[in-house]
Scaffold this motif. Structure first.
Motif, PDB file in Angstrom:
ATOM      1  N   ILE A  25       0.844  -1.193   0.000  1.00  0.00           N
ATOM      2  CA  ILE A  25       0.000   0.000   0.000  1.00  0.00           C
ATOM      3  C   ILE A  25       0.883   1.248   0.000  1.00  0.00           C
ATOM      4  N   GLU A  26       0.274   2.354  -0.347  1.00  0.00           N
ATOM      5  CA  GLU A  26       0.882   3.669  -0.165  1.00  0.00           C
ATOM      6  C   GLU A  26      -0.005   4.420   0.823  1.00  0.00           C
ATOM      7  N   PRO A  27       0.333   4.387   2.109  1.00  0.00           N
ATOM      8  CA  PRO A  27      -0.579   4.917   3.130  1.00  0.00           C
ATOM      9  C   PRO A  27      -0.800   6.421   3.004  1.00  0.00           C
ATOM     10  N   ARG A  28      -2.037   6.832   3.279  1.00  0.00           N
ATOM     11  CA  ARG A  28      -2.410   8.243   3.275  1.00  0.00           C
ATOM     12  C   ARG A  28      -2.833   8.731   4.667  1.00  0.00           C
ATOM     13  N   PHE A  29      -3.238   7.787   5.525  1.00  0.00           N
ATOM     14  CA  PHE A  29      -3.785   8.153   6.828  1.00  0.00           C
ATOM     15  C   PHE A  29      -3.170   7.287   7.923  1.00  0.00           C
ATOM     16  N   LEU A  30      -3.267   7.796   9.156  1.00  0.00           N
ATOM     17  CA  LEU A  30      -2.905   7.049  10.357  1.00  0.00           C
ATOM     18  C   LEU A  30      -4.183   6.852  11.160  1.00  0.00           C
ATOM     19  N   VAL A  31      -4.457   5.606  11.552  1.00  0.00           N
ATOM     20  CA  VAL A  31      -5.683   5.287  12.283  1.00  0.00           C
ATOM     21  C   VAL A  31      -5.326   4.677  13.637  1.00  0.00           C
ATOM     22  N   PHE A  32      -5.875   5.267  14.711  1.00  0.00           N
ATOM     23  CA  PHE A  32      -5.674   4.758  16.066  1.00  0.00           C
ATOM     24  C   PHE A  32      -6.868   3.906  16.495  1.00  0.00           C
ATOM     25  N   HIS A  33      -6.561   2.855  17.258  1.00  0.00           N
ATOM     26  CA  HIS A  33      -7.556   1.936  17.799  1.00  0.00           C
ATOM     27  C   HIS A  33      -7.244   1.684  19.277  1.00  0.00           C
ATOM     28  N   TYR A  34      -8.192   1.100  20.006  1.00  0.00           N
ATOM     29  CA  TYR A  34      -7.840   0.434  21.254  1.00  0.00           C
ATOM     30  C   TYR A  34      -8.060  -1.062  21.076  1.00  0.00           C
ATOM     31  N   THR A  35      -7.310  -1.854  21.856  1.00  0.00           N
ATOM     32  CA  THR A  35      -7.323  -3.301  21.679  1.00  0.00           C
ATOM     33  C   THR A  35      -8.565  -3.952  22.276  1.00  0.00           C
ATOM     34  N   SER A  36      -9.163  -3.321  23.311  1.00  0.00           N
ATOM     35  CA  SER A  36     -10.280  -3.916  24.047  1.00  0.00           C
ATOM     36  C   SER A  36      -9.898  -5.309  24.556  1.00  0.00           C
ATOM     37  N   ALA A  37      -8.696  -5.370  25.131  1.00  0.00           N
ATOM     38  CA  ALA A  37      -8.163  -6.649  25.623  1.00  0.00           C
ATOM     39  C   ALA A  37      -7.404  -6.409  26.921  1.00  0.00           C
ATOM     40  N   GLY A  38      -6.973  -7.513  27.538  1.00  0.00           N
ATOM     41  CA  GLY A  38      -6.392  -7.437  28.865  1.00  0.00           C
ATOM     42  C   GLY A  38      -4.934  -7.055  28.927  1.00  0.00           C
ATOM     43  N   SER A  39      -4.193  -7.211  27.822  1.00  0.00           N
ATOM     44  CA  SER A  39      -2.779  -6.874  27.837  1.00  0.00           C
ATOM     45  C   SER A  39      -2.280  -6.722  26.409  1.00  0.00           C
ATOM     46  N   ALA A  40      -1.146  -6.039  26.262  1.00  0.00           N
ATOM     47  CA  ALA A  40      -0.526  -5.930  24.942  1.00  0.00           C
ATOM     48  C   ALA A  40      -0.084  -7.304  24.453  1.00  0.00           C
ATOM     49  N   LYS A  41       0.431  -8.130  25.358  1.00  0.00           N
ATOM     50  CA  LYS A  41       0.911  -9.467  24.984  1.00  0.00           C
ATOM     51  C   LYS A  41      -0.219 -10.298  24.379  1.00  0.00           C
ATOM     52  N   SER A  42      -1.367 -10.325  25.040  1.00  0.00           N
ATOM     53  CA  SER A  42      -2.475 -11.121  24.517  1.00  0.00           C
ATOM     54  C   SER A  42      -2.993 -10.551  23.201  1.00  0.00           C
ATOM     55  N   SER A  43      -2.932  -9.239  23.048  1.00  0.00           N
ATOM     56  CA  SER A  43      -3.376  -8.618  21.798  1.00  0.00           C
ATOM     57  C   SER A  43      -2.449  -8.988  20.645  1.00  0.00           C
TER      58      SER A  43
END
Length: 266
Positions: A25-43
């Motif tokens: 891809i040739e990115p045009r945008f940056l999109v932020f999310h939340y994981t809705s999970a218990g830890s970064a490791k599990s995500s």
């Protein structure tokens, strides 16, 4: 922090390739999310599982550590059914960052519970109204380390790829998604990165009964004023792995370092 061959080049950044990916891809945008999970490791584990049929370019842990799952010029599956400025399917046009955060919480007695039944103390909770809702809700707070890292990443990615805007998942899929939610200072980050000066620095308040403010990021540094009382409003100027430099509202030229754990986003 630099980008080399579409990968972050910085000590501490972990590279772990997800199979859930597409072509270039040739990115045009940056999109932020939340994981809705218990830890970064599990995500990270889930986003690298083929059964997930989902992924992102980066996961930012609550201590500010970063895991990269795909090069920035490769399509990841973070946006789903989405649209923005006449484009559909934003996976083909954007870089996705997942912030380790539980999302919406439910008040249960003196604590707050996520959908996966993990409980969080009041010091990790923001009560705010989502821009697509009528009534306010309880949201898991982002850490100062996460927000500082999100800002650094946004600056780097916008510069590297000439990105046109910084968005939330709730911008590009407003009928389906609430992330990154009102606890994340997206307008402030967008303003600082894209030069929209009408926005202010992210604002926090002291979440401890008393909080020392020091002339450096560590307990070995001297305090520079009496402790800040609970509820004192501060603006976040910068953050390290555990400490944040803040400006105290209502105090002329009072800037110093506080322990990040004891401030929360307004």
């Amino acid at each position: 922090m630099e980008i080399r061959d579409h990968l972050l080049d910085e000590d501490g950044v972990e590279q772990k390739q997800t199979p859930n990916r597409g072509g270039l891809i040739e990115p045009r945008f940056l999109v932020f999310h939340y994981t809705s999970a218990g830890s970064a490791k599990s995500s990270v584990e889930w986003l690298c599982n083929p059964d997930a049929k989902a992924s992102a370019h980066l996961v930012v842990a609550r201590d500010g550590r970063v895991v990269q799952l795909a090069p920035f010029n490769v399509k990841t599956w973070h946006a789903g059914k989405s649209h923005w400025q006449g484009l559909t399917g934003l996976n083909s046009y954007s870089i996705g960052i997942e912030m380790d955060n539980a999302g919406i919480l439910t008040e249960v007695g003196s604590t707050y519970r996520s959908w996966f039944q993990k409980e969080y103390p009041e010091t990790e909770v923001v009560y705010a109204r989502h821009k697509h809702d009528i009534e306010p809700s309880f949201w898991h707070a982002y850490t100062a380390e996460q927000i500082s890292k999100a800002l650094d990443l946004a600056v780097l990615l916008v510069k590297q790829y000439g990105l046109k805007d910084i968005l939330g998942h709730d911008d590009i899929a407003p009928n389906r998604k609430k992330d990154p939610g009102p606890a994340f200072p997206l307008p402030n980050i967008r303003a600082r990165v894209l030069g929209r000066s009408e926005e202010e620095d992210p604002r926090y308040e002291v979440a401890a009964r008393l909080l020392n403010i020091r002339n450096g990021p560590g307990v070995e540094y001297e305090t520079i004023s009496p402790p800040l009382a609970a509820g004192t409003k501060v603006a976040l100027l910068e953050s390290t792995d555990r400490w944040s430099r803040v400006e105290v509202e209502g105090e002329n030229d009072l800037e110093g370092w506080v322990f990040s754990k004891y401030i929360r986003l307004l």
